[in-house]
Enzyme design. Structure first.
Site, PDB file in Angstrom:
ATOM      1  N   PHE A   1      76.207  14.767  -2.939  1.00  0.00           N
ATOM      2  CA  PHE A   1      75.319  13.669  -3.378  1.00  0.00           C
ATOM      3  C   PHE A   1      74.970  12.583  -1.940  1.00  0.00           C
ATOM      4  CE2 PHE A   1      77.412  14.622  -7.247  1.00  0.00           C
ATOM      5  CZ  PHE A   1      76.439  14.774  -8.185  1.00  0.00           C
ATOM      6  N   ASP A   2      73.820  12.288  -1.687  1.00  0.00           N
ATOM      7  CA  ASP A   2      73.684  10.930  -0.986  1.00  0.00           C
ATOM      8  C   ASP A   2      73.866  10.058  -1.795  1.00  0.00           C
ATOM      9  OD1 ASP A   2      72.630   9.632   1.274  1.00  0.00           O
ATOM     10  OD2 ASP A   2      70.659   9.309   0.045  1.00  0.00           O
ATOM     11  N   LYS A   3      74.004   8.761  -1.317  1.00  0.00           N
ATOM     12  CA  LYS A   3      74.344   7.589  -2.103  1.00  0.00           C
ATOM     13  C   LYS A   3      73.237   6.679  -2.197  1.00  0.00           C
ATOM     14  CE  LYS A   3      76.148   3.762  -0.122  1.00  0.00           C
ATOM     15  NZ  LYS A   3      75.009   2.691  -0.799  1.00  0.00           N
TER      16      LYS A   3
END
Length: 635
Positions: A312-314
């Site tokens: 995941f990107d944040k």
């Protein structure tokens, strides 16, 4: 050609007429005791019903393809020749009815897509040459036209600001949660929102080239993209279908039993096998489409079902992508009064942190506009001061407080450190020379995200990873709150790609979940790229799945749906192979004949279609579908 087009257009009516003739024929035989009428009605039903089937067979032969329609046509002609009108009538009706059900399944998928397009913005505020503004159909906007967008409006085109000023929310484009100031000459993107101000935009990209146009194109293409199972079955059918013809001919030459040869032909038709995989694929894609989950075809569905590692990107993915008041430490007697005074001061500024405080005050229904304000002063890099109802208010950082000789006691210093440890930006508020509150403002974690990630694990995810360009302190705090297994922070886009490649080299099947241009390299590198929100053209092109809702509930549903669709396809293949084996064994054993074989074979086609149609309502019929948002708010 015109005749064939007319037949295709009226195939449903032909199917209905065939059913009526068959029912009338059996009524003539068993109720009216009229065998001649029985034979005549079933013969007419056979002739009418075989026409669309034979036309498809002829069309396939023209491109050198031996199709299942050819096998059915030969079988029906053979049954007709030997006077088995009941078998020929029943088999043609069942075949047409099976096609009808398949088309109904496809129609439901198309209806799901239409329900999405119906929610798209349909108008734009077009600025004419004389300066007047008129509301026009969004499809009538052309490159070079000027459109007006007001506060809260969705930007309908990609273009350049030629007049006005405002703030846009571009989290879907850049991955940054902060509001972006737009002035003359700046570029804006379709699908972003004008959160404040007004702008006139000269369009550089319109119509099908916009984000929404790409989404519709994606879903339509997905229906034509075959899964691994479909590709295998297509290759299998190329050789299997001619083989059945040869075997049936050999049986006739050896046995001189025409009826037996026709029976072999019927039993060998791979109808259920050919139709089972694509109908599951289409039903699964349709289920996702009506919930705002766009899957790029059966191959993506197959691969997604095997994913064990989610990366995941944040910003904008695990978090909301917009700043909000996340926490507050209040030291005055009245928290509401302090927030009201602070909001009155921040209303004088256009700083994003101040906007978060104003939004919090608005959410609580606090009226800060009636307060008397004077002697305001904005100090760049420090904050803002003002006199509110006779009290001096300072709102900013420690530098601002130090300049006004305001100090924090030991408890307040501890609270400040604790809030900063979460990665939040802080606004310290002093009233009349005393610290009254410390507000923590952060890109907030998505609601119920921890529960959704737990559900993702239960569905089969084994490893959850965060890759972000944000600082390590903020990243570790978010990961700790969500139960992320592995965190890597302060990364550039190419460094994220390096980690994705490393996970793949370890033998993992990797899905990358992100948004915007900055995530596109990782989306393209992962086994499955998942774009949160409609995103940008680049994100849509490089991703395999688009979650229009930007919802982790949708991600969990998509993951479960992929596994269910693959399982459904395997069930259909097993049913098809099992039925063929049963019929061949029955023929050898002597308890399966042409009539019963035709019925069982055609019934198996209906079984796999009905089995696939269960996917349409997987996860609930209307409850989830109602959650698809208006696309004017999709980012």
């Amino acid at each position: 050609m015109k005749f064939q087009l007319w037949i295709e257009k009226h195939t449903t009516q032909i199917t209905a007429i065939t059913a009526v003739l068959i029912a009338a024929g059996y009524a003539s035989k068993y109720l009216l005791q009229l065998p001649v009428a029985y034979a005549l009605l079933l013969a007419v039903a056979s002739i009418i019903a075989v026409v669309p089937i034979a036309l498809h067979a002829i069309s396939a032969l023209r491109v050198k393809v031996i199709s299942i329609e050819l096998l059915v046509t030969i079988a029906v002609i053979g049954a007709f020749v030997i006077g088995e009108y009941n078998e020929s009538a029943v088999v043609t009706f069942l075949f047409l009815f099976g096609n009808f059900l398949e088309q109904k399944t496809l129609a439901k998928t198309r209806a799901s897509i239409k329900s999405l397009t119906a929610m798209a913005p349909t108008t734009a505020e077009l600025v004419n040459d004389d300066g007047s503004v008129e509301t026009v159909d969004v499809d009538d906007v052309e490159e070079g036209d000027v459109v007006l967008v007001k506060t809260g409006g969705a930007i309908p085109v990609d273009g350049t600001v030629i007049e006005g000023q405002g703030y846009t929310d571009e989290a879907a484009v850049t991955g940054e949660s902060r509001a972006v100031t737009k002035n003359t000459g700046d570029s804006v993107f379709s699908g972003t929102l004008l959160s404040d101000g007004y702008v006139k935009i000269k369009a550089t990209k319109v119509g099908e080239d916009t984000t929404f146009g790409k989404i519709i194109e994606l879903v339509e293409d997905a229906q034509d993209t075959k899964s691994h199972a479909e590709k295998f079955i297509d290759r299998f059918a190329q050789y299997y279908t001619p083989a059945v013809l040869i075997i049936a001919l050999a049986v006739f030459l050896v046995s001189r039993d025409f009826k037996l040869a026709i029976t072999v032909l019927v039993l060998g038709c791979p109808g259920a096998l050919v139709i089972g995989a694509p109908v599951s694929n289409v039903a699964g894609i349709g289920n996702g489409a009506k919930r705002g989950i766009l899957v790029k075809g059966g191959e993506a569905m197959d691969t997604f079902a095997k994913v064990d590692t989610f990366v995941f990107d944040k910003t904008g993915t695990l978090t909301e992508g917009k700043t909000a008041l996340a926490d507050a430490k209040v030291y005055g007697a009245d928290a509401a009064q302090i927030l009201t005074q602070t909001a009155a001061v921040e209303a004088l500024s256009d700083h994003p942190l101040g906007k978060a405080i104003l939004n919090a005050a608005d959410a609580q229904g606090l009226d800060y506009t009636k307060l008397s304000i004077s002697a305001s002063q904005t100090l760049k890099g420090q904050g803002i001061t003002a006199t509110v109802d006779g009290q001096e208010i300072c709102a900013g950082n420690q530098k601002l407080l130090a300049a006004h000789h305001v100090t924090l006691n030991e408890q307040q210093q501890a609270d400040l450190a604790a809030l900063q440890a979460t990665g939040s930006s802080v606004v310290i508020v002093a009233v009349a020379g005393q610290v009254a509150a410390i507000y923590a403002i952060a890109d907030t974690i998505r609601p119920e995200l921890a529960d959704q990630l737990a559900a993702l694990r239960q569905a089969g995810a084994k490893h959850l990873v965060m890759l972000t360009g944000d600082n390590a302190q903020t990243a570790n705090y978010v990961a700790e709150q969500l139960g992320i297994d592995e965190v890597h922070a302060e990364l550039l886009p190419d460094e994220k790609v390096t980690y994705v490649k490393a996970f793949k080299d370890e033998g993992r099947t990797v899905a990358f979940v992100g948004d915007g241009i900055n995530d596109s390299p990782s989306l393209a590198t992962a086994d499955i790229g998942i774009a949160m929100g409609s995103g940008t053209d680049v994100a849509i092109e490089t991703s395999d799945i688009v979650l229009m809702q930007s919802s982790f509930a949708a991600l969990v549903h998509a993951y479960k749906l992929a596994k269910k669709t693959v399982m459904n396809t395997r069930e259909n293949v097993a049913i098809a192979i099992g039925v063929v084996a049963f019929l061949l064994l029955g023929l050898i054993a002597g308890f399966i004949y042409m009539a019963s074989g035709m019925f069982v074979h055609e019934a198996s086609i209906l079984v796999v279609i009905f089995n696939a149609m269960r996917l349409i309502n997987f996860g609930g019929r209307e409850k989830e579908a109602k959650k698809v948002p208006n696309l004017t708010a999709v980012k």
